[in-house]
Design a protein around this motif. Sequence first.
Motif, mmCIF file in Angstrom:
data_model
loop_
_atom_site.group_PDB
_atom_site.id
_atom_site.type_symbol
_atom_site.label_atom_id
_atom_site.label_comp_id
_atom_site.label_asym_id
_atom_site.label_seq_id
_atom_site.Cartn_x
_atom_site.Cartn_y
_atom_site.Cartn_z
ATOM 1 N N GLN A 113 0.639 -1.336 0.147
ATOM 2 C CA GLN A 113 -0.268 -0.140 0.110
ATOM 3 C C GLN A 113 0.614 0.820 0.343
ATOM 4 O O GLN A 113 1.568 1.291 0.484
ATOM 5 N N SER A 118 1.267 5.135 -0.181
ATOM 6 C CA SER A 118 0.393 6.306 -0.073
ATOM 7 C C SER A 118 0.636 7.893 0.574
ATOM 8 O O SER A 118 2.601 7.831 0.719
ATOM 9 N N HIS A 119 0.479 8.889 0.129
ATOM 10 C CA HIS A 119 0.995 10.234 -0.158
ATOM 11 C C HIS A 119 0.486 10.976 1.694
ATOM 12 O O HIS A 119 0.675 11.937 1.646
#
Length: 67
Positions: A3, A5-6
């Motif tokens: 996963q 994500s930012h």
Amino acid sequence: MAQISHVLKVELDINRPVEELTQVISSVLSAHPHNQKEILAALDLEIGNALAAIETKEQRDEPEVIE
């Protein structure tokens, strides 16, 4: 599955606000090496506005001295 994500999820110790916030700011700046100046300028503006609001409130709350 990986996963990616930012989003930076942060837990911070509110008993050490300056140190903890400094670490968060440093983390964000390291993720944006080409925009550090703009980020810091925007933070400077926000902090200045917050300080001005506090100073205005303090001035309003001061008892008026009549001579």
